[in-house]
Design an enzyme around this catalytic site. Structure first.
Site, mmCIF file in Angstrom:
data_model
loop_
_atom_site.group_PDB
_atom_site.id
_atom_site.type_symbol
_atom_site.label_atom_id
_atom_site.label_comp_id
_atom_site.label_asym_id
_atom_site.label_seq_id
_atom_site.Cartn_x
_atom_site.Cartn_y
_atom_site.Cartn_z
ATOM 1 N N LYS A 280 -39.620 64.084 19.826
ATOM 2 C CA LYS A 280 -40.791 63.388 20.402
ATOM 3 C C LYS A 280 -40.370 62.388 21.480
ATOM 4 C CE LYS A 280 -42.331 61.887 16.360
ATOM 5 N NZ LYS A 280 -41.447 62.477 15.349
ATOM 6 N N ARG B 218 -50.059 58.515 11.835
ATOM 7 C CA ARG B 218 -49.340 59.218 10.768
ATOM 8 C C ARG B 218 -50.180 59.319 9.502
ATOM 9 N NH1 ARG B 218 -43.899 57.497 13.001
ATOM 10 N NH2 ARG B 218 -42.335 58.760 12.027
ATOM 11 N N ARG C 209 -27.440 62.186 16.117
ATOM 12 C CA ARG C 209 -28.191 61.528 17.197
ATOM 13 C C ARG C 209 -27.591 60.157 17.534
ATOM 14 N NH1 ARG C 209 -34.647 60.569 16.869
ATOM 15 N NH2 ARG C 209 -34.210 59.184 15.129
ATOM 16 N N ARG D 69 -28.979 55.111 14.609
ATOM 17 C CA ARG D 69 -30.016 54.415 13.849
ATOM 18 C C ARG D 69 -29.664 54.400 12.369
ATOM 19 N NH1 ARG D 69 -35.884 56.636 15.509
ATOM 20 N NH2 ARG D 69 -36.129 56.629 13.254
ATOM 21 N N ARG E 179 -37.728 60.870 4.951
ATOM 22 C CA ARG E 179 -38.641 60.874 6.105
ATOM 23 C C ARG E 179 -39.310 62.238 6.259
ATOM 24 N NH1 ARG E 179 -34.313 59.068 10.148
ATOM 25 N NH2 ARG E 179 -35.758 59.602 11.816
HETATM 26 P P1 ADP Z 1 -39.007 59.331 13.144
HETATM 27 O O1 ADP Z 1 -40.251 59.996 13.677
HETATM 28 O O2 ADP Z 1 -37.765 59.994 13.614
HETATM 29 O O3 ADP Z 1 -39.029 59.057 11.665
HETATM 30 P P2 ADP Z 1 -39.817 56.785 14.308
HETATM 31 O O4 ADP Z 1 -39.006 55.903 15.170
HETATM 32 O O5 ADP Z 1 -41.101 57.347 14.842
HETATM 33 O O6 ADP Z 1 -38.831 57.929 13.851
HETATM 34 O O7 ADP Z 1 -40.171 56.027 12.950
HETATM 35 C C1 ADP Z 1 -39.187 55.377 12.182
HETATM 36 C C2 ADP Z 1 -39.850 54.663 11.011
HETATM 37 O O8 ADP Z 1 -40.793 53.680 11.504
HETATM 38 C C3 ADP Z 1 -40.666 55.537 10.064
HETATM 39 O O9 ADP Z 1 -39.840 56.146 9.091
HETATM 40 C C4 ADP Z 1 -41.635 54.495 9.478
HETATM 41 O O10 ADP Z 1 -40.993 53.685 8.499
HETATM 42 C C5 ADP Z 1 -41.927 53.591 10.668
HETATM 43 N N1 ADP Z 1 -43.121 54.029 11.429
HETATM 44 C C6 ADP Z 1 -43.151 54.443 12.738
HETATM 45 N N2 ADP Z 1 -44.404 54.773 13.109
HETATM 46 C C7 ADP Z 1 -45.189 54.584 12.030
HETATM 47 C C8 ADP Z 1 -46.593 54.763 11.757
HETATM 48 N N3 ADP Z 1 -47.427 55.214 12.699
HETATM 49 N N4 ADP Z 1 -47.037 54.474 10.509
HETATM 50 C C9 ADP Z 1 -46.224 54.022 9.559
HETATM 51 N N5 ADP Z 1 -44.903 53.836 9.726
HETATM 52 C C10 ADP Z 1 -44.385 54.112 10.936
#
Ligand code: ADP
Length: 213
Positions: free
Chosen positions: A9, A84, A118, A151, A162
């Site tokens: 993404k 989400r 990554r 990360r 996740r």
């Molecule tokens: P990835 O999609 O690879 O898990 P992100 O950087 O999008 O990575 O998200 C990392 C973490 O941030 C998620 O595992 C969650 O804990 C939090 N997070 C990000 N976006 C949201 C969201 N829209 N709602 C709830 N938690 C979120």
């Protein structure tokens, strides 16, 4: 932009930004910035993120609205990592129209391989991979010479969590958008070493066909 963790993404969004000038709002990036500041809110967010759990909706929606208010009126944007949950989708619909879902379909085995190798630039956020999207100089960003880091949630145990959380949340959310007739552009990845460019070019073509760009 919708898809499992590690689907690409951020990588695709940053290339769409370069090619079309569309801004990206990535909730995960906003949270990582918050954590750096070490405030009470940052500590709260960290407790969820490091376990691979979702940050509670009230926090996410508040943070998103604040960020959305910085987008000039009438300008489009890409959302990466939001919504989400149902609640987040409802909150989003209340403030903006969702034109299209860029859906990334990537099998688990590719995600696990990619995320564990990554690397991200600490300065500009560009994403690399030590196996498939190598920087020219090891651990140094091609774009800004910044240092690359891994990360803390890109470790096998948290990656599994996740993925599980994504599977539970994504299906009902996608069904909801289908029912609402939001158009989907689906990009399917089947190779571990799939370069991003053709995927991005195809997305642009599809967006043009639908007159979004
Ligand atoms: P990835 O999609 O690879 O898990 P992100 O950087 O999008 O990575 O998200 C990392 C973490 O941030 C998620 O595992 C969650 O804990 C939090 N997070 C990000 N976006 C949201 C969201 N829209 N709602 C709830 N938690 C979120």
């Amino acid at each position: 932009m919708f898809g499992p963790p590690g689907a690409g993404k951020g990588t695709y969004a940053s290339r769409l930004h370069e090619k079309l000038g569309i801004e990206t709002i990535a909730t995960g990036d906003i949270f990582r910035e918050l954590i750096k500041k070490d405030t009470e809110l940052g500590r709260k967010v960290k407790a969820y993120m490091e376990k691979g759990l979702l940050v509670p909706d009230e926090i996410v929606t508040e943070v998103l609205k604040e960020r959305l208010s910085q987008i000039p009126k009438g300008k489009g944007f890409i959302l990466d990592g939001y919504p989400r949950t149902f609640e987040q989708a409802k909150a989003l619909e209340a403030v903006t129209k969702i034109d299209v879902i860029l859906m990334l379909d990537v099998p688990d085995w590719i995600i696990i391989e990619r995320l564990s190798s990554r690397r991200i630039c600490r300065n500009c956020g560009t994403v690399f991979n030590t196996r498939f999207l190598k920087p020219k100089i090891e651990a140094v960003c091609d774009k800004c010479d910044g240092p690359l880091y891994q990360r803390s949630d890109d470790n096998p145990e948290v990656i599994k969590k996740r993925l599980q959380v994504y599977k539970e949340q994504a299906k009902p959310l996608l069904e909801y958008f289908e029912k609402k007739k939001v158009p989907f552009v689906i990009s399917k990845t089947t190779n571990l070493d799939q370069p991003p460019e053709p995927v991005v070019d195809n997305m642009i073509e599809e967006l043009k066909k639908r007159k979004f760009v």
